[in-house]
Design a protein around this motif. Structure first.
Motif, PDB file in Angstrom:
ATOM      1  N   ARG A 104      -0.063 -12.523  16.186  1.00  0.00           N
ATOM      2  CA  ARG A 104      -0.483 -13.882  16.512  1.00  0.00           C
ATOM      3  C   ARG A 104       0.567 -14.903  16.154  1.00  0.00           C
ATOM      4  NH1 ARG A 104      -6.693 -13.633  14.989  1.00  0.00           N
ATOM      5  NH2 ARG A 104      -6.949 -15.568  16.104  1.00  0.00           N
ATOM      6  N   GLY A 105       1.610 -14.432  15.492  1.00  0.00           N
ATOM      7  CA  GLY A 105       2.646 -15.369  15.083  1.00  0.00           C
ATOM      8  C   GLY A 105       2.314 -16.064  13.791  1.00  0.00           C
ATOM      9  N   GLU A 106       1.348 -15.523  13.041  1.00  0.00           N
ATOM     10  CA  GLU A 106       0.936 -16.201  11.812  1.00  0.00           C
ATOM     11  C   GLU A 106       1.403 -15.487  10.564  1.00  0.00           C
ATOM     12  OE1 GLU A 106      -3.249 -16.347  12.199  1.00  0.00           O
ATOM     13  OE2 GLU A 106      -3.191 -17.706  13.910  1.00  0.00           O
ATOM     14  N   GLY A 107       2.291 -14.549  10.715  1.00  0.00           N
ATOM     15  CA  GLY A 107       2.746 -13.836   9.521  1.00  0.00           C
ATOM     16  C   GLY A 107       3.914 -12.952   9.887  1.00  0.00           C
ATOM     17  N   ALA A 108       4.539 -12.404   8.861  1.00  0.00           N
ATOM     18  CA  ALA A 108       5.679 -11.526   9.121  1.00  0.00           C
ATOM     19  C   ALA A 108       5.175 -10.133   9.455  1.00  0.00           C
ATOM     20  CB  ALA A 108       6.570 -11.472   7.881  1.00  0.00           C
ATOM     21  N   THR A 109       5.921  -9.437  10.269  1.00  0.00           N
ATOM     22  CA  THR A 109       5.567  -8.059  10.591  1.00  0.00           C
ATOM     23  C   THR A 109       5.633  -7.232   9.315  1.00  0.00           C
ATOM     24  OG1 THR A 109       6.727  -8.432  12.645  1.00  0.00           O
ATOM     25  CG2 THR A 109       6.056  -6.182  12.185  1.00  0.00           C
ATOM     26  N   PRO A 110       4.566  -6.502   9.011  1.00  0.00           N
ATOM     27  CA  PRO A 110       4.564  -5.774   7.744  1.00  0.00           C
ATOM     28  C   PRO A 110       5.472  -4.560   7.777  1.00  0.00           C
ATOM     29  CG  PRO A 110       2.593  -5.286   8.992  1.00  0.00           C
ATOM     30  CD  PRO A 110       3.321  -6.346   9.757  1.00  0.00           C
ATOM     31  N   GLU A 111       5.896  -4.147   6.581  1.00  0.00           N
ATOM     32  CA  GLU A 111       6.655  -2.915   6.425  1.00  0.00           C
ATOM     33  C   GLU A 111       5.664  -1.778   6.561  1.00  0.00           C
ATOM     34  OE1 GLU A 111      10.188  -4.359   6.286  1.00  0.00           O
ATOM     35  OE2 GLU A 111       9.954  -2.263   5.731  1.00  0.00           O
ATOM     36  N   ASP A 112       5.801  -0.986   7.603  1.00  0.00           N
ATOM     37  CA  ASP A 112       4.781   0.044   7.778  1.00  0.00           C
ATOM     38  C   ASP A 112       5.349   1.454   7.788  1.00  0.00           C
ATOM     39  OD1 ASP A 112       4.395  -0.549  11.386  1.00  0.00           O
ATOM     40  OD2 ASP A 112       6.097   0.084  10.141  1.00  0.00           O
ATOM     41  N   ALA A 113       6.659   1.598   7.579  1.00  0.00           N
ATOM     42  CA  ALA A 113       7.252   2.929   7.661  1.00  0.00           C
ATOM     43  C   ALA A 113       6.592   3.888   6.670  1.00  0.00           C
ATOM     44  CB  ALA A 113       8.756   2.840   7.399  1.00  0.00           C
ATOM     45  N   ALA A 114       6.351   3.384   5.470  1.00  0.00           N
ATOM     46  CA  ALA A 114       5.766   4.245   4.446  1.00  0.00           C
ATOM     47  C   ALA A 114       4.361   4.696   4.841  1.00  0.00           C
ATOM     48  CB  ALA A 114       5.733   3.509   3.104  1.00  0.00           C
ATOM     49  N   VAL A 115       3.566   3.765   5.314  1.00  0.00           N
ATOM     50  CA  VAL A 115       2.189   4.121   5.672  1.00  0.00           C
ATOM     51  C   VAL A 115       2.171   5.047   6.883  1.00  0.00           C
ATOM     52  CG1 VAL A 115      -0.068   3.240   6.334  1.00  0.00           C
ATOM     53  CG2 VAL A 115       1.334   1.977   4.715  1.00  0.00           C
ATOM     54  N   ILE A 116       3.042   4.791   7.837  1.00  0.00           N
ATOM     55  CA  ILE A 116       3.090   5.658   9.011  1.00  0.00           C
ATOM     56  C   ILE A 116       3.458   7.076   8.587  1.00  0.00           C
ATOM     57  CG2 ILE A 116       4.364   6.174  11.121  1.00  0.00           C
ATOM     58  CD1 ILE A 116       4.397   3.286  11.779  1.00  0.00           C
ATOM     59  N   ALA A 117       4.421   7.175   7.677  1.00  0.00           N
ATOM     60  CA  ALA A 117       4.797   8.501   7.190  1.00  0.00           C
ATOM     61  C   ALA A 117       3.601   9.151   6.501  1.00  0.00           C
ATOM     62  CB  ALA A 117       5.976   8.374   6.227  1.00  0.00           C
ATOM     63  N   ALA A 118       2.883   8.365   5.705  1.00  0.00           N
ATOM     64  CA  ALA A 118       1.720   8.908   4.992  1.00  0.00           C
ATOM     65  C   ALA A 118       0.655   9.376   5.973  1.00  0.00           C
ATOM     66  CB  ALA A 118       1.147   7.866   4.042  1.00  0.00           C
ATOM     67  N   LEU A 119       0.466   8.632   7.062  1.00  0.00           N
ATOM     68  CA  LEU A 119      -0.535   9.010   8.063  1.00  0.00           C
ATOM     69  C   LEU A 119      -0.155  10.338   8.699  1.00  0.00           C
ATOM     70  CD1 LEU A 119      -1.157   5.589   9.855  1.00  0.00           C
ATOM     71  CD2 LEU A 119      -2.784   6.844   8.451  1.00  0.00           C
ATOM     72  N   ALA A 120       1.144  10.480   8.995  1.00  0.00           N
ATOM     73  CA  ALA A 120       1.580  11.725   9.624  1.00  0.00           C
ATOM     74  C   ALA A 120       1.413  12.891   8.665  1.00  0.00           C
ATOM     75  CB  ALA A 120       3.031  11.580  10.071  1.00  0.00           C
ATOM     76  N   ASP A 121       1.796  12.676   7.412  1.00  0.00           N
ATOM     77  CA  ASP A 121       1.632  13.732   6.413  1.00  0.00           C
ATOM     78  C   ASP A 121       0.177  14.130   6.276  1.00  0.00           C
ATOM     79  OD1 ASP A 121       4.164  12.502   4.102  1.00  0.00           O
ATOM     80  OD2 ASP A 121       4.274  13.837   5.835  1.00  0.00           O
ATOM     81  N   ALA A 122      -0.679  13.133   6.286  1.00  0.00           N
ATOM     82  CA  ALA A 122      -2.102  13.413   6.105  1.00  0.00           C
ATOM     83  C   ALA A 122      -2.601  14.361   7.179  1.00  0.00           C
ATOM     84  CB  ALA A 122      -2.895  12.113   6.128  1.00  0.00           C
ATOM     85  N   GLN A 123      -2.038  14.234   8.363  1.00  0.00           N
ATOM     86  CA  GLN A 123      -2.492  15.096   9.442  1.00  0.00           C
ATOM     87  C   GLN A 123      -2.160  16.550   9.182  1.00  0.00           C
ATOM     88  OE1 GLN A 123      -0.930  12.461  12.766  1.00  0.00           O
ATOM     89  NE2 GLN A 123      -2.616  13.575  13.686  1.00  0.00           N
ATOM     90  N   THR A 124      -1.089  16.800   8.420  1.00  0.00           N
ATOM     91  CA  THR A 124      -0.771  18.185   8.125  1.00  0.00           C
ATOM     92  C   THR A 124      -1.385  18.568   6.795  1.00  0.00           C
ATOM     93  OG1 THR A 124       1.276  17.523   7.054  1.00  0.00           O
ATOM     94  CG2 THR A 124       1.393  18.088   9.386  1.00  0.00           C
ATOM     95  N   GLY A 125      -2.264  17.728   6.289  1.00  0.00           N
ATOM     96  CA  GLY A 125      -3.011  18.091   5.090  1.00  0.00           C
ATOM     97  C   GLY A 125      -2.408  17.596   3.807  1.00  0.00           C
ATOM     98  N   GLN A 126      -1.300  16.880   3.900  1.00  0.00           N
ATOM     99  CA  GLN A 126      -0.727  16.390   2.646  1.00  0.00           C
ATOM    100  C   GLN A 126      -1.065  14.925   2.501  1.00  0.00           C
ATOM    101  OE1 GLN A 126       3.499  16.875   3.043  1.00  0.00           O
ATOM    102  NE2 GLN A 126       3.109  18.387   4.633  1.00  0.00           N
ATOM    103  N   ILE A 127      -1.991  14.655   1.575  1.00  0.00           N
ATOM    104  CA  ILE A 127      -2.325  13.262   1.343  1.00  0.00           C
ATOM    105  C   ILE A 127      -1.901  12.885  -0.060  1.00  0.00           C
ATOM    106  CG2 ILE A 127      -4.164  11.556   1.267  1.00  0.00           C
ATOM    107  CD1 ILE A 127      -5.774  13.421   3.015  1.00  0.00           C
ATOM    108  N   ALA A 128      -0.889  12.045  -0.147  1.00  0.00           N
ATOM    109  CA  ALA A 128      -0.454  11.576  -1.468  1.00  0.00           C
ATOM    110  C   ALA A 128      -0.680  10.083  -1.530  1.00  0.00           C
ATOM    111  CB  ALA A 128       1.025  11.901  -1.669  1.00  0.00           C
ATOM    112  N   VAL A 129      -1.037   9.588  -2.680  1.00  0.00           N
ATOM    113  CA  VAL A 129      -1.269   8.145  -2.783  1.00  0.00           C
ATOM    114  C   VAL A 129       0.032   7.368  -2.619  1.00  0.00           C
ATOM    115  CG1 VAL A 129      -2.007   6.245  -4.250  1.00  0.00           C
ATOM    116  CG2 VAL A 129      -3.371   8.314  -4.103  1.00  0.00           C
ATOM    117  N   PRO A 130       1.083   7.699  -3.373  1.00  0.00           N
ATOM    118  CA  PRO A 130       2.371   7.137  -2.972  1.00  0.00           C
ATOM    119  C   PRO A 130       2.883   7.995  -1.833  1.00  0.00           C
ATOM    120  CG  PRO A 130       2.508   8.128  -5.167  1.00  0.00           C
ATOM    121  CD  PRO A 130       1.175   8.485  -4.598  1.00  0.00           C
ATOM    122  N   PRO A 131       3.226   7.408  -0.704  1.00  0.00           N
ATOM    123  CA  PRO A 131       3.589   8.223   0.462  1.00  0.00           C
ATOM    124  C   PRO A 131       4.799   9.080   0.152  1.00  0.00           C
ATOM    125  CG  PRO A 131       4.186   5.926   0.815  1.00  0.00           C
ATOM    126  CD  PRO A 131       3.387   5.984  -0.439  1.00  0.00           C
TER     127      PRO A 131
END
Lengths: 733, 90
Positions: A104-131
């Motif tokens: 919406r133009g109301e904020g900076a684009t968030p850093e999402d690389a870490a979360v995206i990596a965590a999401l992918a890992d989760a799919q293979t069964g590895q869920i860690a709190v720190p990605p």
């Protein structure tokens, strides 16, 4: 509709989708989820993805794709819902919210690389709190794959099927690589049953194109049911009489299959089941040798974004790919979870404010007319009574329109708590009651800040760390309870925690240190509690990012006071504290006493008034120079002549000849305002002085009386504070 | 033997327009549908043709369809190839 307007609709729908997703995830966290819950979250994220693609919000689109892929597995039951998984999904949800805000133009684009990596890992069964940092192949290919296959979707949506046909083999290859994460048995298939119903052939839409999409995903027809087909004489070409069954390799993402039928809704019966198909009769060619029917080009953004409320614009009959009907998918998901709500429409705020304003003027005009008629000796007029009652009804309805449920303020709290939990290391469970309690929009807007601070305070200072709590015999997870209710014409909002309560010894010690109280002053528990509202007060040993700068609680009290409300504390050491805010239902209309002071007519807000009386000579005692005290049942209150405060002339000087209005103030306890007389007590419409003139000390606003004159509304707190200070200075001198 | 030409775009509108002619044609005897000009064909037309073929067959009449590549391709994809093209009237 301009592109801007369509985008606005998209963002409104994003808000709804985010709301639905959050409730679904909250239910998962509380262990109260079922297949529908997760499906609701999936569909919400999915619908955001669709619009993001259409508008070219690439970062948002890429992130929603990654999130959606995980949700798809959760929904299929491939990934069990565990605590860490829910935490990850909540983190992803927060990042998604930030992405929408950025779009919406109301904020900076968030850093999402870490979360995206965590999401992918989760799919293979590895869920860690720190990605985990070893985001290997799955994560690496997820991103570019997401981009390419989404480009494919985008092209299709834009009606350029020719281009899409040129890439089918690439798309299929990527789909299988993309979905390689999903554990699947070799040879397993999706069995997709498609049954176009009567609406499916309406408005130029064509089921065969949907089947072609299935084919491009690698599907092939394994059966077609023509049993329902009537004779040539009776057949209606506009009806659907065929049912198809297609088989698609299970490595294909189920979401990709569903996406094909996004805009079809109820018009097409659709089932997707897992199964092993009968041997194929004739495998359909992966790439058609012939270009498929090319739809007449239609700007698809219209079709994509205008998904729910708006009826299909006239242009879209030319677009065979997307039938712009009420997509029940996006709506069905929220509908299954929350209770059915009444119909509602969206209103331009400006129009609403204008309506409210005009109603206010109507109330004033009606009062003026009543006054003039009664002044002319015309009383008991039936029409006037009717008008009076109708005006009051309109006013109530208008105020009710502006009233919003406080839930909208409370809804921001879960995220705030998640952030607080991660920064303080404490665990807090939120309980909310009375979210449906309604209050005026003006109050709601200004409630956010004090509420935020009180909550931060409760978590930071009130609730102990899990270890401390367990040691004290409490559950490791603290409870924060927010509630709102109507009570005698006000709204009472309370923030309660089950933490350690106010440490009165420390508070007292700090107050002495700051010189706020004498060392030997005797104070009740209540007095000590109220010390925390003093400016510059803070007992936090260290100034944390959250609170402790000593500018918090006094600002909170100030904010509440400006809202015309009161704040009070109840605290039990070791058990917790409750902060209660009592606020008026609206800032626009209030009750007051109309008084005369010399040549002025003024209004004293009833919220401050305790009582009024005419004193006997014995009740008034002089104290020092020019100060008088009133003896009210043994208590002495300073008498504050209003004349001096506001510059009126010829006011009554003797308290025994005037009227004393006893008022309650935040900062200075009780006082007695000296006025000439009380004329009336009624409701008045508040007109802001700030907006029309400028802020004037001692004056809280203005209103128009029944006779058309302007009357100033007294800022009681300011007037009393001023008088006390002046008296103090005079004494010192 | 009667021949009817199928249009290049066989959508629902074309199916509705064709239906009365088809009905007459089937009733008249051996009917041939020339689909060599067909570039696109959708469900409305496909199911109409299947119904026509079945009705013709039930009445002991012939209905042959000569498809274009596009038409055959779509028929194959939707699993209707045998019903439309094989046998005198499937």
């Amino acid at each position: 509709m301009t592109n801007e307007e369509i985008q606005q609709i998209f963002f409104l729908e994003c808000e709804e989708a985010l709301g639905a997703a959050e409730s679904g995830l909250a239910a998962c966290r509380d262990g109260m989820h079922d297949a529908d819950t997760v499906n609701a979250v999936f569909r919400a994220v999915h619908s955001i993805k669709g619009g993001a693609g259409a508008f070219g919000f690439d970062a948002l689109q890429a992130f929603t794709h990654a999130f959606e892929t995980l949700l798809s597995d959760v929904r299929d039951g491939t990934l069990p819902i565990t605590g860490p998984l829910v935490d990850l999904m909540l983190r992803a949800f927060d990042v998604l919210t930030d992405h929408v805000t950025a779009a919406r133009g109301e904020g900076a684009t968030p850093e999402d690389a870490a979360v995206i990596a965590a999401l992918a890992d989760a799919q293979t069964g590895q869920i860690a709190v720190p990605p985990s940092t070893d985001a290997a192949a799955p994560a690496a290919t997820a991103q570019p794959d997401a981009g390419d296959s989404l480009d494919f979707d985008l092209d299709a949506m834009l009606g350029d099927i020719e281009a899409a046909i040129a890439e089918p083999t690439e798309a299929e290859a990527e789909d299988s690589a993309d979905a390689a994460d999903a554990p699947v048995n070799a040879g397993e298939q999706w069995i997709v049953t498609v049954q176009p119903r009567s609406g499916a052939l309406a408005n130029g839409s064509e089921p065969v194109l949907l089947l072609r999409e299935l084919t491009l995903l690698g599907g092939r027809c394994i059966a077609v049911d023509v049993d329902s087909l009537p004779d040539l004489d009776t057949i209606d070409p506009g009806e659907g009489y065929l049912t198809w069954r297609f088989a698609i390799d299970a490595t294909v993402d189920r979401a990709a299959i569903e996406e094909i039928f996004d805009f079809v809704g109820d018009d097409c019966g659709l089932t997707i089941d897992r199964g092993t198909p009968p041997p194929a009769r004739e495998p359909a060619p992966a790439a058609e040798t012939v270009p498929p029917p090319k739809p007449v080009a239609t700007p698809a953004p219209d079709a994509v974004a205008v998904k729910t409320a708006e009826p299909a614009p006239a242009a879209s009959p030319q677009s065979p790919v997307s039938t712009v009907k009420e997509a029940p998918a996006a709506k069905a998901a929220p509908a299954s979870a929350p209770p059915a709500m009444g119909q509602s429409i969206r209103i331009d705020l400006f129009k609403l404010d204008k309506l409210i304003d005009t109603v206010g003027e109507l109330v004033i005009a009606q009062a003026m007319m009543a006054q003039r008629l009664s002044g002319a000796g015309l009383t008991g007029i039936e029409e006037l009574t009717m008008l009076d009652s109708l005006t009051r009804d309109i006013q109530e309805s208008a105020m009710a329109i502006r009233a919003q449920p406080i839930g909208s303020v409370f809804s921001r709290v879960p995220r705030m708590l998640r952030e607080l939990e991660s920064t303080t290391g404490k665990r807090v469970r939120l309980e909310v009651a009375g979210e449906a309690t309604e209050l005026d929009k003006t109050v709601i807007e200004r409630l956010g800040e004090p509420l935020t601070h009180l909550i931060r305070n409760a978590v930071d200072h009130g609730i102990e760390t899990p270890d401390e709590r367990v040691a004290a015999g409490k559950p490791a997870e603290g409870v924060l309870r927010l509630s709102a209710e109507h009570r005698s014409g006000r709204i009472v909002i309370s923030i309660a925690d089950d933490g350690k309560g106010i440490d009165r010894e420390r508070v007292r010690a700090k107050a002495v240190e700051r010189g706020l109280i004498a060392t030997d002053a005797s104070l009740s528990d209540e007095d000590i509690d109220n010390l925390i509202f003093a400016p510059g007060f803070s007992t936090a040993a260290s100034v944390s990012n959250i609170s402790g700068r000593g500018v918090g609680m006094d600002v909170v009290r100030q904010n509440v006071k400006e809202l015309g409300g009161r704040i009070s504390i109840e605290s039990t050491p070791g058990q917790g504290s409750i902060f209660s805010l009592a606020l008026p239902l609206t800032l626009a209309i209030s009750d007051g006493m109309i008084v005369t002071v010399g040549d002025q007519t003024l209004v004293v807000p009833l919220a401050n008034v305790v009582e009024s009386l005419r004193p006997e000579a014995d009740d008034v005692q002089g104290l020092g120079v020019g100060r008088q005290m009133l003896n009210v049942r043994g208590q002495f209150l300073p008498i504050v002549p209003v004349e001096g405060a506001i510059g009126a002339r010829d006011a009554i000087q003797q308290a025994t000849e005037g009227v004393l209005v006893i008022v309650d103030t935040e900062a200075n306890g009780q006082a007695a305002l000296l006025v000439d007389s009380i004329l009336d007590q009624r409701q008045f419409v508040i007109k802001s002085l700030d907006a029309n003139f400028r802020a004037v000390p001692g004056v809280a606003g203005a209103t128009i009386l029944g006779d058309g004159r302007v009357a100033l509304i007294l800022d009681v707190d300011a007037i009393v504070s001023q008088a006390v200070v002046t008296a103090g200075l005079r004494e010192a001198a | 033997m009667m021949t009817l030409n199928l249009p290049s775009r066989c959508d629902r509108a074309a199916a509705e327009a064709l239906k009365p002619e088809l009905t007459d044609g089937v009733a008249a005897g051996h009917l041939v549908l020339d689909g060599t000009a067909v570039a696109q064909i959708g469900q409305a037309m496909l199911q109409l043709l299947v119904a026509a073929r079945r009705t013709a067959s039930a009445q002991g009449r012939r209905l042959d369809i000569t498809p274009s590549e596009a038409m055959r391709g779509t028929a194959r994809m939707t699993g209707l190839e045998p019903l439309l093209f094989e046998g005198p009237a499937a």
